[in-house]
Design a protein around this motif. Structure first.
Motif, mmCIF file in Angstrom:
data_model
loop_
_atom_site.group_PDB
_atom_site.id
_atom_site.type_symbol
_atom_site.label_atom_id
_atom_site.label_comp_id
_atom_site.label_asym_id
_atom_site.label_seq_id
_atom_site.Cartn_x
_atom_site.Cartn_y
_atom_site.Cartn_z
ATOM 1 N N UNK A 152 14.967 1.370 -10.676
ATOM 2 C CA UNK A 152 13.526 1.568 -10.456
ATOM 3 C C UNK A 152 13.260 3.022 -10.052
ATOM 4 N N UNK A 153 14.097 3.544 -9.137
ATOM 5 C CA UNK A 153 13.889 4.908 -8.639
ATOM 6 C C UNK A 153 13.956 5.911 -9.791
ATOM 7 N N UNK A 154 14.937 5.725 -10.681
ATOM 8 C CA UNK A 154 15.059 6.663 -11.809
ATOM 9 C C UNK A 154 13.858 6.558 -12.749
ATOM 10 N N UNK A 155 13.374 5.305 -12.938
ATOM 11 C CA UNK A 155 12.159 5.119 -13.761
ATOM 12 C C UNK A 155 10.988 5.882 -13.162
ATOM 13 N N UNK A 203 0.842 -1.193 0.000
ATOM 14 C CA UNK A 203 0.000 0.000 0.000
ATOM 15 C C UNK A 203 0.879 1.246 0.000
ATOM 16 N N UNK A 204 0.714 2.080 -1.031
ATOM 17 C CA UNK A 204 1.443 3.356 -1.031
ATOM 18 C C UNK A 204 0.599 4.388 -0.306
ATOM 19 N N UNK A 227 5.127 10.679 -4.467
ATOM 20 C CA UNK A 227 4.354 9.700 -5.240
ATOM 21 C C UNK A 227 5.294 8.669 -5.863
ATOM 22 N N UNK A 228 6.428 9.154 -6.396
ATOM 23 C CA UNK A 228 7.426 8.231 -6.967
ATOM 24 C C UNK A 228 7.926 7.266 -5.891
ATOM 25 N N UNK A 229 8.113 7.782 -4.672
ATOM 26 C CA UNK A 229 8.568 6.940 -3.562
ATOM 27 C C UNK A 229 7.537 5.845 -3.260
ATOM 28 N N UNK A 230 6.259 6.223 -3.317
ATOM 29 C CA UNK A 230 5.207 5.234 -3.107
ATOM 30 C C UNK A 230 5.187 4.194 -4.227
ATOM 31 N N UNK A 231 5.341 4.669 -5.464
ATOM 32 C CA UNK A 231 5.261 3.773 -6.619
ATOM 33 C C UNK A 231 6.424 2.794 -6.682
#
Lengths: 242, 222
Positions: free
Chosen positions: A116-119, A79-80, A147-151
């Motif tokens: 993944x983080x850069x994506x 869950x993000x 949001x990127x951190x959650x994804x």
């Protein structure tokens, strides 16, 4: 996917969640609105047990969230959660913020996590900000990094707690654009917001709360144009005139 | 006034003062190191939810904070031998300083940890990080910035507190002053020199505190 069964919660004597029964199927985009203090933030904070409940049961992916034996780490990793105040880690760069959980919770390698983080940064349009610290980013950019951190944990569910309420008006659009694209991808989303444009555009269902109760649910067009209850009609007229 | 001062006598007694300075420095260093360890352990117990760890530590901190250091030193100096534990004065002094500063350091670290925004903890929780990971990656790095300056402040207090050990006949800087006074009866010269050396230590630590303040405080989040 997410199910509330007779959920009740009190803050001392205040009955913040009153007999909530709710079913959120996989892939649904649910918008929750209501006046402040109506319990909408509390409702989504219970889904990943940021708040305890006193009565009832919440089931996420066949796991009973508030049972003591539940593996919370596993549950929360799926869950993000996006906060009103972003809550990025101020001592880490955007990239480090995003990599922290995948490396330490999912135990993937740093190389893979960075990829993944850069994506994900590219996904929210902030590739060039990878090495910036939160303080060097605008509010809108910080929320997109959040949001990127959650994804980055590839969650099945994303919860948003008033994601645009702390932003300057000109930055709301950039965050909403990211959220719209997520909604169109089919991720399950619960969004506490008063952004009616967002609700009309992508929400499958709108839920209206007041005094800890679900007063009304319906399709966004029905809800905003023909609210069934007087309380909802009153609320909509107030947010529309501003 | 300075005309009446006999500066020659100070130079004559300089080896005595330097010896005192050496012991003040060493006692402070050892006591500070031990106090840091005590403080970290005490703080960990203090914020733990395990009652058998938490409540004894609360009692320890409150006892230390509610009584004068000199009383604590005398208690250990006279009390330990009656319990059959014979410890040399210098070790007694170090134990007293360690216990005293340890309690204050525990509270300084706790304040640092509490100063970290609750939202940071929630962000860590919601991404599935466990308690140790949240402490290590999120809370402690942010607490460090606000903790180091008051810790150095406590170090300064500790250095000055070592002067109380002269009362249990530990040879350190203040004791050197007393020795010279009793031999030559020149208390003004003696304690002016003693004060000068304490000031030297103070300004070194203060420079360190200022430097750390500039280096370690992290950028604000919003």
């Amino acid at each position: 996917m997410i199910e509330f069964k007779g959920v009740n919660k009190w803050f001392d004597k205040l009955h913040v969640l009153n007999q909530i029964n709710l079913m959120i199927p996989k892939g649904e985009v649910l918008v929750i609105c209501g006046p402040s203090g109506s319990g909408k933030s509390t409702l989504i904070r219970c889904i990943n047990k940021l708040e305890p409940i006193q009565k009832g049961e919440i089931i996420v992916n066949e796991m009973s969230v508030h049972k003591p034996t539940t593996n919370l780490t596993k549950l929360r990793a799926e869950i993000g959660f996006i906060f009103q105040q972003f809550h990025l880690y101020p001592h880490m760069t955007a990239l480090q913020n995003i990599m922290l959980a995948p490396v330490n919770v999912k135990k993937i390698t740093k190389v893979e996590a960075e990829k993944i983080a850069r994506q994900k940064l590219e996904r929210v349009g902030l590739s060039e900000k990878a090495d910036s610290y939160p303080a060097q980013l605008s509010g809108g950019q910080q929320q997109r990094v959040a949001i990127a951190r959650g994804l980055a944990m590839s969650p099945e569910i994303m919860l948003f707690d008033e994601p645009t309420s702390a932003l300057d008006p000109e930055m709301i659009g950039e965050v909403l654009d990211v959220m719209v694209s997520l909604a169109l991808e089919g991720i399950t989303m619960c969004v506490v917001t008063h952004e009616m444009g967002f609700a009309k555009k992508v929400a499958d269902r709108v839920l209206f709360m007041d005094e800890g109760k679900i007063i009304e649910t319906g399709k966004p067009t029905d809800f905003f144009d023909n609210p069934k209850t007087e309380r909802a009609a009153d609320f909509i007229s107030k947010i529309l005139t501003h | 006034m300075l005309d009446n001062f006999n500066f020659r006598i100070i130079f004559e007694y300089l080896p005595l003062f330097l010896n005192g300075l050496k012991f003040t420095f060493l006692i402070s260093l050892v006591a500070l190191f031990l106090a840091l360890i005590t403080g970290i352990i005490a703080c960990a117990c203090r914020i733990s939810s395990i009652k058998v760890l938490k409540y004894p530590v609360i009692a320890y901190i409150e006892i230390i904070r509610s009584t004068p250091l000199l009383v604590q030193i005398y208690f250990l100096y006279f009390g330990l031998p009656t319990l059959g534990i014979r410890v040399p004065e210098i070790q007694t002094g170090i134990i007293a300083l360690m216990l005293n500063s340890g309690a204050y350091i525990a509270e300084i670290i706790r304040a640092g940890i509490n100063s970290v925004d609750q939202g940071q903890i929630e962000a860590g929780l919601s991404s599935g990080l466990n308690y140790v990971q949240r402490m290590r990656f999120i809370i402690l790095p942010q607490a460090l910035g606000v903790t180091v300056p008051p810790l150095l402040g406590q170090a300064i207090v500790l250095v000055k507190d070592t002067s109380l050990l002269s009362l249990i006949s530990v040879v350190e800087l203040t004791r050197s002053g007393q020795t010279m006074t009793s031999e030559r009866f020149m208390p003004s010269e003696a304690f002016l020199t003693v004060a000068f050396f304490y000031m030297c230590i103070y300004f070194c630590l203060k420079a360190l505190a200022d430097w750390s303040q500039r280096k370690l405080i992290f950028r604000e989040a919003y």
